[in-house]
Design a protein around this motif. Sequence first.
Motif, PDB file in Angstrom:
ATOM      1  N   ARG A   7      39.330  33.716  39.003  1.00 20.61           N
ATOM      2  CA  ARG A   7      39.853  32.433  38.526  1.00 20.61           C
ATOM      3  C   ARG A   7      40.950  32.620  37.493  1.00 20.61           C
ATOM      4  NH1 ARG A   7      34.057  29.216  37.821  1.00 20.61           N
ATOM      5  NH2 ARG A   7      33.909  28.439  39.981  1.00 20.61           N
ATOM      6  N   ARG A   8      40.842  33.687  36.717  1.00 21.24           N
ATOM      7  CA  ARG A   8      41.819  33.917  35.649  1.00 21.24           C
ATOM      8  C   ARG A   8      43.058  34.660  36.133  1.00 21.24           C
ATOM      9  NH1 ARG A   8      37.605  36.131  30.996  1.00 21.24           N
ATOM     10  NH2 ARG A   8      36.431  34.181  30.726  1.00 21.24           N
ATOM     11  N   ARG A   9      42.857  35.604  37.073  1.00 24.53           N
ATOM     12  CA  ARG A   9      43.939  36.530  37.399  1.00 24.53           C
ATOM     13  C   ARG A   9      44.574  36.315  38.767  1.00 24.53           C
ATOM     14  NH1 ARG A   9      45.354  38.902  32.603  1.00 24.53           N
ATOM     15  NH2 ARG A   9      43.490  39.583  31.464  1.00 24.53           N
ATOM     16  N   LEU A  10      43.849  35.694  39.705  1.00 27.18           N
ATOM     17  CA  LEU A  10      44.340  35.604  41.074  1.00 27.18           C
ATOM     18  C   LEU A  10      44.731  34.178  41.423  1.00 27.18           C
ATOM     19  CD1 LEU A  10      41.745  37.938  42.838  1.00 27.18           C
ATOM     20  CD2 LEU A  10      43.994  38.524  41.903  1.00 27.18           C
ATOM     21  N   ALA A  11      45.490  34.073  42.496  1.00 27.95           N
ATOM     22  CA  ALA A  11      45.978  32.764  42.928  1.00 27.95           C
ATOM     23  C   ALA A  11      44.818  31.881  43.395  1.00 27.95           C
ATOM     24  CB  ALA A  11      46.980  32.936  44.072  1.00 27.95           C
ATOM     25  N   PRO A  12      44.868  30.590  43.101  1.00 24.92           N
ATOM     26  CA  PRO A  12      43.788  29.680  43.499  1.00 24.92           C
ATOM     27  C   PRO A  12      43.939  29.226  44.950  1.00 24.92           C
ATOM     28  CG  PRO A  12      45.423  28.482  42.238  1.00 24.92           C
ATOM     29  CD  PRO A  12      45.872  29.924  42.253  1.00 24.92           C
ATOM     30  N   ASN A  13      43.582  30.089  45.893  1.00 26.54           N
ATOM     31  CA  ASN A  13      43.648  29.699  47.302  1.00 26.54           C
ATOM     32  C   ASN A  13      42.393  30.136  48.030  1.00 26.54           C
ATOM     33  OD1 ASN A  13      44.044  32.458  48.363  1.00 26.54           O
ATOM     34  ND2 ASN A  13      46.061  32.315  47.377  1.00 26.54           N
ATOM     35  N   LEU A  14      42.234  29.620  49.230  1.00 24.65           N
ATOM     36  CA  LEU A  14      41.008  29.859  49.997  1.00 24.65           C
ATOM     37  C   LEU A  14      40.829  31.328  50.344  1.00 24.65           C
ATOM     38  CD1 LEU A  14      41.067  26.820  52.453  1.00 24.65           C
ATOM     39  CD2 LEU A  14      39.700  27.091  50.387  1.00 24.65           C
ATOM     40  N   PHE A  15      41.914  32.006  50.637  1.00 27.71           N
ATOM     41  CA  PHE A  15      41.801  33.412  51.022  1.00 27.71           C
ATOM     42  C   PHE A  15      41.178  34.230  49.898  1.00 27.71           C
ATOM     43  CE2 PHE A  15      43.487  37.732  51.108  1.00 27.71           C
ATOM     44  CZ  PHE A  15      43.102  38.133  52.374  1.00 27.71           C
ATOM     45  N   VAL A  16      41.641  34.004  48.682  1.00 26.38           N
ATOM     46  CA  VAL A  16      41.092  34.732  47.537  1.00 26.38           C
ATOM     47  C   VAL A  16      39.610  34.422  47.379  1.00 26.38           C
ATOM     48  CG1 VAL A  16      41.130  34.911  45.022  1.00 26.38           C
ATOM     49  CG2 VAL A  16      43.263  34.943  46.319  1.00 26.38           C
ATOM     50  N   TYR A  17      39.259  33.146  47.496  1.00 26.02           N
ATOM     51  CA  TYR A  17      37.859  32.762  47.304  1.00 26.02           C
ATOM     52  C   TYR A  17      36.955  33.420  48.347  1.00 26.02           C
ATOM     53  CZ  TYR A  17      33.747  29.892  46.469  1.00 26.02           C
ATOM     54  OH  TYR A  17      32.466  29.481  46.174  1.00 26.02           O
ATOM     55  N   PHE A  49      37.765  36.012  50.680  1.00 27.08           N
ATOM     56  CA  PHE A  49      37.874  37.456  50.865  1.00 27.08           C
ATOM     57  C   PHE A  49      37.428  38.235  49.633  1.00 27.08           C
ATOM     58  CE2 PHE A  49      40.294  41.485  50.987  1.00 27.08           C
ATOM     59  CZ  PHE A  49      39.819  41.973  52.192  1.00 27.08           C
ATOM     60  N   VAL A  50      37.848  37.784  48.451  1.00 25.38           N
ATOM     61  CA  VAL A  50      37.508  38.517  47.233  1.00 25.38           C
ATOM     62  C   VAL A  50      36.103  38.181  46.755  1.00 25.38           C
ATOM     63  CG1 VAL A  50      38.119  38.903  44.811  1.00 25.38           C
ATOM     64  CG2 VAL A  50      39.916  38.723  46.543  1.00 25.38           C
ATOM     65  N   ASN A  51      35.834  36.884  46.557  1.00 24.03           N
ATOM     66  CA  ASN A  51      34.565  36.477  45.950  1.00 24.03           C
ATOM     67  C   ASN A  51      33.374  36.610  46.882  1.00 24.03           C
ATOM     68  OD1 ASN A  51      35.734  35.708  43.440  1.00 24.03           O
ATOM     69  ND2 ASN A  51      36.482  33.841  44.400  1.00 24.03           N
ATOM     70  N   ALA A  52      33.595  36.484  48.186  1.00 25.80           N
ATOM     71  CA  ALA A  52      32.479  36.567  49.129  1.00 25.80           C
ATOM     72  C   ALA A  52      32.454  37.904  49.865  1.00 25.80           C
ATOM     73  CB  ALA A  52      32.555  35.415  50.134  1.00 25.80           C
ATOM     74  N   PHE A  53      33.552  38.233  50.571  1.00 20.32           N
ATOM     75  CA  PHE A  53      33.554  39.425  51.429  1.00 20.32           C
ATOM     76  C   PHE A  53      33.490  40.716  50.604  1.00 20.32           C
ATOM     77  CE2 PHE A  53      35.531  42.775  53.906  1.00 20.32           C
ATOM     78  CZ  PHE A  53      34.936  42.632  55.146  1.00 20.32           C
ATOM     79  N   LEU A  54      34.497  40.945  49.772  1.00 17.48           N
ATOM     80  CA  LEU A  54      34.532  42.198  49.009  1.00 17.48           C
ATOM     81  C   LEU A  54      33.382  42.289  48.009  1.00 17.48           C
ATOM     82  CD1 LEU A  54      38.355  42.668  48.310  1.00 17.48           C
ATOM     83  CD2 LEU A  54      36.937  43.777  50.052  1.00 17.48           C
ATOM     84  N   THR A  55      33.084  41.195  47.351  1.00 19.76           N
ATOM     85  CA  THR A  55      31.998  41.221  46.373  1.00 19.76           C
ATOM     86  C   THR A  55      30.651  41.402  47.052  1.00 19.76           C
ATOM     87  OG1 THR A  55      33.294  39.732  44.979  1.00 19.76           O
ATOM     88  CG2 THR A  55      30.981  40.003  44.424  1.00 19.76           C
ATOM     89  N   GLY A  56      30.497  40.879  48.251  1.00 20.00           N
ATOM     90  CA  GLY A  56      29.258  41.104  48.990  1.00 20.00           C
ATOM     91  C   GLY A  56      29.028  42.583  49.253  1.00 20.00           C
ATOM     92  N   ALA A  57      30.078  43.268  49.687  1.00 20.61           N
ATOM     93  CA  ALA A  57      29.960  44.706  49.933  1.00 20.61           C
ATOM     94  C   ALA A  57      29.709  45.468  48.636  1.00 20.61           C
ATOM     95  CB  ALA A  57      31.231  45.221  50.605  1.00 20.61           C
ATOM     96  N   ILE A  71      32.633  26.177  53.193  1.00 22.73           N
ATOM     97  CA  ILE A  71      33.701  25.487  52.470  1.00 22.73           C
ATOM     98  C   ILE A  71      34.576  24.651  53.409  1.00 22.73           C
ATOM     99  CG2 ILE A  71      33.758  27.182  50.618  1.00 22.73           C
ATOM    100  CD1 ILE A  71      36.263  28.356  51.855  1.00 22.73           C
ATOM    101  N   VAL A  72      34.493  24.917  54.713  1.00 23.54           N
ATOM    102  CA  VAL A  72      35.219  24.093  55.682  1.00 23.54           C
ATOM    103  C   VAL A  72      34.429  22.837  56.034  1.00 23.54           C
ATOM    104  CG1 VAL A  72      36.099  23.982  58.043  1.00 23.54           C
ATOM    105  CG2 VAL A  72      36.546  26.002  56.643  1.00 23.54           C
ATOM    106  N   ARG A  80      39.749  20.586  43.881  1.00 24.66           N
ATOM    107  CA  ARG A  80      40.957  20.370  43.085  1.00 24.66           C
ATOM    108  C   ARG A  80      41.688  21.677  42.804  1.00 24.66           C
ATOM    109  NH1 ARG A  80      38.105  17.276  38.286  1.00 24.66           N
ATOM    110  NH2 ARG A  80      36.689  19.008  38.742  1.00 24.66           N
ATOM    111  N   ARG A  81      40.937  22.769  42.710  1.00 21.86           N
ATOM    112  CA  ARG A  81      41.566  24.066  42.439  1.00 21.86           C
ATOM    113  C   ARG A  81      42.114  24.716  43.704  1.00 21.86           C
ATOM    114  NH1 ARG A  81      41.819  28.283  38.936  1.00 21.86           N
ATOM    115  NH2 ARG A  81      41.779  30.377  39.836  1.00 21.86           N
ATOM    116  N   TYR A  82      41.310  24.710  44.757  1.00 20.15           N
ATOM    117  CA  TYR A  82      41.668  25.501  45.928  1.00 20.15           C
ATOM    118  C   TYR A  82      42.419  24.702  46.994  1.00 20.15           C
ATOM    119  CZ  TYR A  82      38.508  28.965  43.966  1.00 20.15           C
ATOM    120  OH  TYR A  82      37.905  29.873  43.138  1.00 20.15           O
TER     121      TYR A  82
END
Length: 219
Positions: free
Chosen positions: A129-139, A141-149, A201-202, A214-216
Amino acid sequence: MNFLAGQFAQPWVWGANLVAGLLLLLCVRKVAWRALPEAAVSAWCGACVILLGFALARAGLQPGLSFHLLGATVFTLLMGPWLAMLALSLVLVALAAGGFLDPLALGLNLLLSYAPVVVLTTLVLQLARRRLAPNLFVYVFVNAFLTGAAGMLLAACCGLLALGLAGAYAADHLLENALPFYFLLAWSEAFTSGLVIAILIVYRPHWVATFDDRRYLAG
């Protein structure tokens, strides 16, 4: 994992249960119970049942070493960290009640398998939220996919380290015969976490407590 109390010294077992109990009390105090959306709560209860099924569909080589999806990253994104810890604890209690988990090792399983993932997911979400762009891909891929692994590998390292320090298994045995399987399982955890969050989220974004339209979706 599926830790057994007999694999650890009694101070470890009861110390873990005490810390886990205090942590859950803190979670109860932190959750804004009156503000919980009714529709989301029903969905979250269903998520607990599904995760229970994943935990039952596990494979294990030796006592204390089992392989199954954790779901902690999804739970954290769905409910927030405090409620996620309570929900994951409920799943562990259900497993213990059914005879699939050592009741005396509930604290160990919660603190070593789930708590690290909840903490990691929360930290990555805040950092994104602080460093990356507020878009769906970040949410997704980063927060779910990569963090899950990463969460699966972190939980595996915590569990294997605890088993090694407790003398339940030799360190070389854990590194050679257990850790490689968790690298494979991490991709399953990543794919499942990313897919579930993307679908939700869809179609049901109001079920995902950490997702803000409002953010994404603004603009």
